[in-house]
Enzyme design. Structure first.
Site, PDB file in Angstrom:
ATOM      1  N   GLU A 284     -93.636 -23.906 -30.428  1.00 55.64           N
ATOM      2  CA  GLU A 284     -92.207 -24.239 -30.496  1.00 55.64           C
ATOM      3  C   GLU A 284     -91.399 -23.232 -31.305  1.00 55.64           C
ATOM      4  O   GLU A 284     -90.248 -22.944 -30.990  1.00 55.64           O
ATOM      5  CB  GLU A 284     -92.019 -25.646 -31.075  1.00 55.64           C
ATOM      6  CG  GLU A 284     -92.369 -26.766 -30.112  1.00 55.64           C
ATOM      7  CD  GLU A 284     -93.850 -27.103 -30.083  1.00 55.64           C
ATOM      8  OE1 GLU A 284     -94.654 -26.342 -30.657  1.00 55.64           O
ATOM      9  OE2 GLU A 284     -94.199 -28.126 -29.472  1.00 55.64           O
TER      10      GLU A 284
ATOM     11  N   GLU B 203     -99.480 -32.022 -28.923  1.00 53.69           N
ATOM     12  CA  GLU B 203     -98.984 -33.221 -29.617  1.00 53.69           C
ATOM     13  C   GLU B 203     -99.518 -34.500 -28.980  1.00 53.69           C
ATOM     14  O   GLU B 203     -99.904 -35.445 -29.672  1.00 53.69           O
ATOM     15  CB  GLU B 203     -97.452 -33.211 -29.639  1.00 53.69           C
ATOM     16  CG  GLU B 203     -96.933 -32.115 -30.568  1.00 53.69           C
ATOM     17  CD  GLU B 203     -95.424 -32.026 -30.598  1.00 53.69           C
ATOM     18  OE1 GLU B 203     -94.824 -31.943 -29.503  1.00 53.69           O
ATOM     19  OE2 GLU B 203     -94.846 -32.029 -31.689  1.00 53.69           O
TER      20      GLU B 203
ATOM     21  N   ALA C  17     -93.714 -30.137 -23.396  1.00 48.44           N
ATOM     22  CA  ALA C  17     -92.437 -30.712 -22.966  1.00 48.44           C
ATOM     23  C   ALA C  17     -91.782 -29.774 -21.956  1.00 48.44           C
ATOM     24  O   ALA C  17     -91.995 -28.560 -22.002  1.00 48.44           O
ATOM     25  CB  ALA C  17     -91.527 -30.875 -24.180  1.00 48.44           C
TER      26      ALA C  17
ATOM     27  N   GLY D  68     -96.019 -29.884 -26.532  1.00 52.49           N
ATOM     28  CA  GLY D  68     -96.192 -31.313 -26.298  1.00 52.49           C
ATOM     29  C   GLY D  68     -97.601 -31.656 -25.826  1.00 52.49           C
ATOM     30  O   GLY D  68     -98.069 -32.785 -26.031  1.00 52.49           O
TER      31      GLY D  68
HETATM   32  N1  COA Z   1     -91.566 -26.345 -19.374  1.00 56.18           N
HETATM   33  C1  COA Z   1     -91.053 -25.926 -18.205  1.00 56.18           C
HETATM   34  N2  COA Z   1     -91.587 -24.956 -17.447  1.00 56.18           N
HETATM   35  C2  COA Z   1     -92.701 -24.385 -17.908  1.00 56.18           C
HETATM   36  C3  COA Z   1     -93.289 -24.761 -19.113  1.00 56.18           C
HETATM   37  C4  COA Z   1     -92.681 -25.793 -19.865  1.00 56.18           C
HETATM   38  N3  COA Z   1     -93.188 -26.221 -21.023  1.00 56.18           N
HETATM   39  N4  COA Z   1     -94.390 -24.014 -19.317  1.00 56.18           N
HETATM   40  C5  COA Z   1     -94.482 -23.193 -18.263  1.00 56.18           C
HETATM   41  N5  COA Z   1     -93.466 -23.413 -17.411  1.00 56.18           N
HETATM   42  C6  COA Z   1     -93.231 -22.760 -16.115  1.00 56.18           C
HETATM   43  C7  COA Z   1     -92.882 -21.295 -16.293  1.00 56.18           C
HETATM   44  O1  COA Z   1     -91.490 -21.122 -16.459  1.00 56.18           O
HETATM   45  C8  COA Z   1     -93.393 -20.706 -14.992  1.00 56.18           C
HETATM   46  O2  COA Z   1     -92.424 -20.969 -14.019  1.00 56.18           O
HETATM   47  P1  COA Z   1     -92.173 -19.930 -12.796  1.00 56.18           P
HETATM   48  O3  COA Z   1     -93.470 -19.877 -12.073  1.00 56.18           O
HETATM   49  O4  COA Z   1     -91.044 -20.541 -12.052  1.00 56.18           O
HETATM   50  O5  COA Z   1     -91.828 -18.621 -13.445  1.00 56.18           O
HETATM   51  C9  COA Z   1     -94.622 -21.542 -14.677  1.00 56.18           C
HETATM   52  O6  COA Z   1     -94.471 -22.768 -15.422  1.00 56.18           O
HETATM   53  C10 COA Z   1     -95.919 -20.915 -15.071  1.00 56.18           C
HETATM   54  O7  COA Z   1     -95.825 -20.473 -16.424  1.00 56.18           O
HETATM   55  P2  COA Z   1     -96.450 -19.098 -16.895  1.00 56.18           P
HETATM   56  O8  COA Z   1     -96.039 -18.900 -18.302  1.00 56.18           O
HETATM   57  O9  COA Z   1     -96.135 -18.036 -15.919  1.00 56.18           O
HETATM   58  O10 COA Z   1     -98.015 -19.438 -16.785  1.00 56.18           O
HETATM   59  P3  COA Z   1     -99.195 -19.037 -17.739  1.00 56.18           P
HETATM   60  O11 COA Z   1    -100.401 -19.653 -17.147  1.00 56.18           O
HETATM   61  O12 COA Z   1     -99.163 -17.580 -18.001  1.00 56.18           O
HETATM   62  O13 COA Z   1     -98.896 -19.763 -19.132  1.00 56.18           O
HETATM   63  C11 COA Z   1     -98.322 -21.568 -20.601  1.00 56.18           C
HETATM   64  C12 COA Z   1     -98.885 -21.160 -19.219  1.00 56.18           C
HETATM   65  C13 COA Z   1     -98.176 -23.074 -20.592  1.00 56.18           C
HETATM   66  C14 COA Z   1     -99.255 -21.122 -21.705  1.00 56.18           C
HETATM   67  C15 COA Z   1     -96.964 -20.890 -20.841  1.00 56.18           C
HETATM   68  O14 COA Z   1     -96.147 -21.122 -19.736  1.00 56.18           O
HETATM   69  C16 COA Z   1     -96.249 -21.393 -22.051  1.00 56.18           C
HETATM   70  O15 COA Z   1     -96.476 -20.917 -23.138  1.00 56.18           O
HETATM   71  N6  COA Z   1     -95.331 -22.363 -21.848  1.00 56.18           N
HETATM   72  C17 COA Z   1     -94.476 -22.825 -22.876  1.00 56.18           C
HETATM   73  C18 COA Z   1     -95.178 -23.752 -23.754  1.00 56.18           C
HETATM   74  C19 COA Z   1     -94.222 -24.242 -24.800  1.00 56.18           C
HETATM   75  O16 COA Z   1     -93.567 -23.510 -25.484  1.00 56.18           O
HETATM   76  N7  COA Z   1     -94.161 -25.523 -24.882  1.00 56.18           N
HETATM   77  C20 COA Z   1     -93.353 -26.057 -25.921  1.00 56.18           C
HETATM   78  C21 COA Z   1     -92.483 -27.028 -25.369  1.00 56.18           C
HETATM   79  S1  COA Z   1     -92.617 -28.395 -26.488  1.00 56.18           S
END
Ligand code: COA
Length: 694
Positions: A125, A105, A63, A102
């Site tokens: 989360e 999910e 998400a 998400g």
């Molecule tokens: N929503 C919004 N933005 C997100 C995002 C999300 N779920 N997941 C990643 N981003 C953004 C980051 O803020 C970053 O933005 P920036 O480049 O402006 O700093 C960019 O995407 C890249 O993320 P980054 O974490 O640097 O890349 P990564 O390859 O190291 O890791 C993920 C990728 C997806 C594993 C990691 O970003 C992550 O854990 N995201 C959150 C996942 C999460 O908690 N989801 C739950 C929501 S239900």
């Protein structure tokens, strides 16, 4: 506008691809486009199966966190998962890279799941102060069982493809291109006449479920540190046992919304974005040229050198360790192997790093490394000699980093031919385990070097924060201000257990004195004797008692005596009469009449001193932004994550309140608590720290 979701048809299989770089976050536009694509595919009698894919580096990062706390826009992710599950033809999630939150999910809403070797799943989360709110808590236990699902949900950690397959999450792990494999998989399903397999129809094992939930609750009672979300996650999983899935999904949604607007939810989301900002330069553009690091040299094989080498090796780099003392080198190399092999990656895989570490006794062995991390003794003369030598030996574009907690990087850089390649790398003890890395930017350190150090840090599972040069840099300088107040209060009437107790109630895992015993009291003692740490107010020296304790041979846990005493083989601190006696003697010598000090006073003096020093550091430009300080203190020093770090916490209190408190505390307890100019200015301008987070 480019399409956020693309549909292609091959051999009667509908391939739907998410296209929202960089991580295919599922914002409302993506959800809307996906809902329409799935509906069209399901309604089209020509389509025999549906495959869901992600474009770019991963399936989906879940998400869109930027939408959290804002009014929700339909279709909701829960509805989308239900829609996929209800399709009348088989739906297959084809995962490469991460599918987290998400993303996982969504794949649980699908009937089948395949992944390639790079696939990693997870429900992070809880790290955002949330529960999986779109069915993860209901469907994951049905697919992999309650105990493993609770592990995944409560740790928030990613699970590797292989492990997820073993748990029963994936039907297949493929080694060819994921889209081609998914097509093949779908055609085979169709050929075999295998239809939809809705996750909600999988039965639950009520007895095993109840047991896993009871065990998780018992564990949380000891470890949740005041965080609300872990308990709410267990409640959500329990709903899978207790109510029909649609009812449970509605409850999950309510719980998710409540947590989103809670203080902890906001604090933990702040930390998510803060962490990603902390490695970026505020003013200079991000370096365009990528600097590739393959071989890393480590100079010095003491405790820090070993820990750093173990971390670097387990990140997959070749490591050359230089130590002129043969015995020390030999002992160090086996310790590095032990530490590196003992580490787990964030995907849960064991690290096989040992073979890539070699040792040498001469700096000349570093002739072809890309980065050197020097971890010799904290002595300016010695470090300058090493850097002058490295400057002549290493490749001209090699990065020369010094692991120092106090010394001036600019002075070290001045003896090299190319100061733009010199940078500080302040690792925190124990270096193989502590995730914080302060990257110290000298006046001449180039943006390219800082970017390369940031990506090296992430490869070795550290969280990098760029900071400027000052004694103690950001973390230790603030620690000094915080600990000084704690030590003053010992002289005035408190005992170590009083201070640690009040700080523990605030939410720190350990108070300053227990931390001191853990890390060793001799380190700070030596630094004080070398006068390398700033004493902002020479008028009142804070460490008379600490010095005495060390001079009595009480160095902390390693000598079973420090601020506390420890029993053989135990880390449990016991108050010690001998320490109380030293404290009372010092109060007497300083002519201080001891008094009862309340928990509120202890908390206020320590925490406000911390915030105030943070404001001073920001005002001087040593930290780029308040959120960087929050990362340093939550990751490296145990500041409670549910409060978002000292600067976020100050904003929540209101900077006017913080300033008033400091004025009052300064009047009562001395000039060390004089409000920082930046704090005063922000209050006058009616602004807060978060306004500076760019
Ligand atoms: N929503 C919004 N933005 C997100 C995002 C999300 N779920 N997941 C990643 N981003 C953004 C980051 O803020 C970053 O933005 P920036 O480049 O402006 O700093 C960019 O995407 C890249 O993320 P980054 O974490 O640097 O890349 P990564 O390859 O190291 O890791 C993920 C990728 C997806 C594993 C990691 O970003 C992550 O854990 N995201 C959150 C996942 C999460 O908690 N989801 C739950 C929501 S239900």
């Amino acid at each position: 506008m480019t399409k956020l979701v693309e549909t292609k048809v091959q051999s009667g299989i509908c391939l739907i691809t998410l296209k929202n770089p960089p991580v295919n976050a599922l914002n409302y536009e993506v959800r809307g486009a996906l809902e329409a694509a799935v509906r069209a595919a399901n309604d089209n009698p020509q389509m025999r199966a549906i495959v869901l894919l992600g474009e770019g580096r991963c399936f989906s990062g879940g998400a869109d966190i930027k939408e959290f706390g804002k009014p929700r826009i339909k279709p909701f992710l829960t509805d989308l998962c239900n829609q996929l599950e209800a399709c009348s033809k088989p739906v297959i999630a084809a995962i490469h890279g991460v599918a987290v939150g998400g993303g996982t999910e969504l794949s649980l809403g699908c009937h089948y799941r395949i992944g390639d070797e790079s696939a990693r799943i997870g429900l992070p989360e809880v790290k955002l102060g949330q529960i999986p709110g779109a069915g993860g808590a209901q469907r994951l236990p049905r697919v992999i069982g309650f105990a493993p699902a609770l592990d995944v949900i409560l740790s928030g950690d990613q699970v590797s493809a292989r492990r997820a397959k073993d748990l029963g999450f994936f039907d297949e792990i493929v080694s060819n291109d994921i889209a081609a494999a998914a097509l093949e998989f779908a055609l085979l399903l169709v050929a075999k006449g295998q239809g939809p397999r809705p996750t909600r129809n999988i039965g639950v094992d009520a007895e095993a479920g109840a047991q896993a939930i009871a065990e998780a609750r018992a564990k949380l009672a000891k470890s949740s540190r005041g965080l609300v979300a872990p308990g709410k996650c267990v409640d959500a999983v329990e709903r899978a046992l207790k109510m029909p899935i649609d009812e449970a999904l509605t409850e999950d949604r309510k719980s998710f919304d409540e947590l989103t607007t809670s203080e902890q939810g906001r604090a933990q989301r702040h930390l998510f974005f803060a962490q990603r900002l902390a490695e970026k330069l505020q003013q200079a553009p991000q370096a365009g040229i990528r600097f590739e690091v393959k071989r890393v040299g480590i100079v010095g094989c003491g405790t820090m050198g070993r820990g750093i080498a173990a971390s670097v090796a387990s990140g997959g780099f070749e490591v050359v360790v230089v130590e002129n003392d043969a015995e020390r080198l030999h002992a160090g190399l086996s310790e590095i192997q032990r530490l590196a092999l003992g580490r787990k990656t964030d995907t849960g895989a064991s690290v096989n790093a040992a073979l890539r570490v070699t040792g040498a006794q001469q700096l000349s062995a570093l002739v072809d490394v890309d980065v050197v991390i020097e971890a010799a003794f904290e002595d300016m003369k010695l470090k300058k000699e090493i850097f002058a030598a490295l400057s002549g030996i290493c490749k001209r574009d090699a990065i020369l980093a010094t692991n120092t907690s106090t010394l001036d990087i600019n002075e070290i850089a001045s003896v090299t031919a190319n100061p733009s390649r010199v940078v500080g790398a302040h690792f925190f003890s124990p270096a193989h385990a502590n995730k914080l890395l302060e990257i110290i930017r000298g006046y001449n350190s180039s943006p390219e070097v800082l970017a390369a150090m940031g990506s090296l840090a992430k490869r070795i599972n550290k969280i990098p924060v760029i900071v400027g040069v000052c004694p103690g840099f950001v973390g230790n300088r603030m620690l000094y201000a915080y600990r000084s107040q704690a030590e003053f209060m010992l002289e005035e009437g408190a005992l170590p257990q009083d201070v640690d107790g009040a700080i523990g109630k605030f939410g720190f895992l350990m108070g300053p004195f227990a931390v001191g015993d853990l890390s060793g009291l001799d380190v700070g003692y030596r630094a004080r004797k070398q006068q390398t740490l700033l004493n902002p107010s020479p008028a009142r020296y804070s460490s008379t008692i600490a010095d005495r304790i060390v001079e009595m041979g009480r160095l902390g846990q390693k000598t079973s005596k420090g601020w506390y005493r420890y029993e053989e083989g135990s880390r449990k601190p016991f108050p010690d009469e001998e320490v109380a006696q030293v404290i009372e003697n010092v109060s007497k010598e300083h002519g201080i009449r001891r008094r009862q000090i309340s928990e509120d006073e202890i908390r206020d003096r320590c925490i406000y001193a911390l915030i105030n020093e943070g404001a001073r550091i920001l005002g001087e430009g040593v930290a780029q932004r308040p959120s960087d300080i929050d990362i340093i203190w939550t990751v490296g020093y145990g500041f409670p994550v549910g409060k978002g770090g000292p600067m976020f916490y100050a904003d929540q209190l209101g900077l006017g309140t913080v300033l008033d408190a400091l004025i009052r505390l300064r009047q009562a307890h001395g000039d060390e608590l004089q409000p920082a100019p930046l704090l005063k200015r922000l209050v006058e301008e009616n602004r807060q720290f978060s306004d500076l987070n760019t």
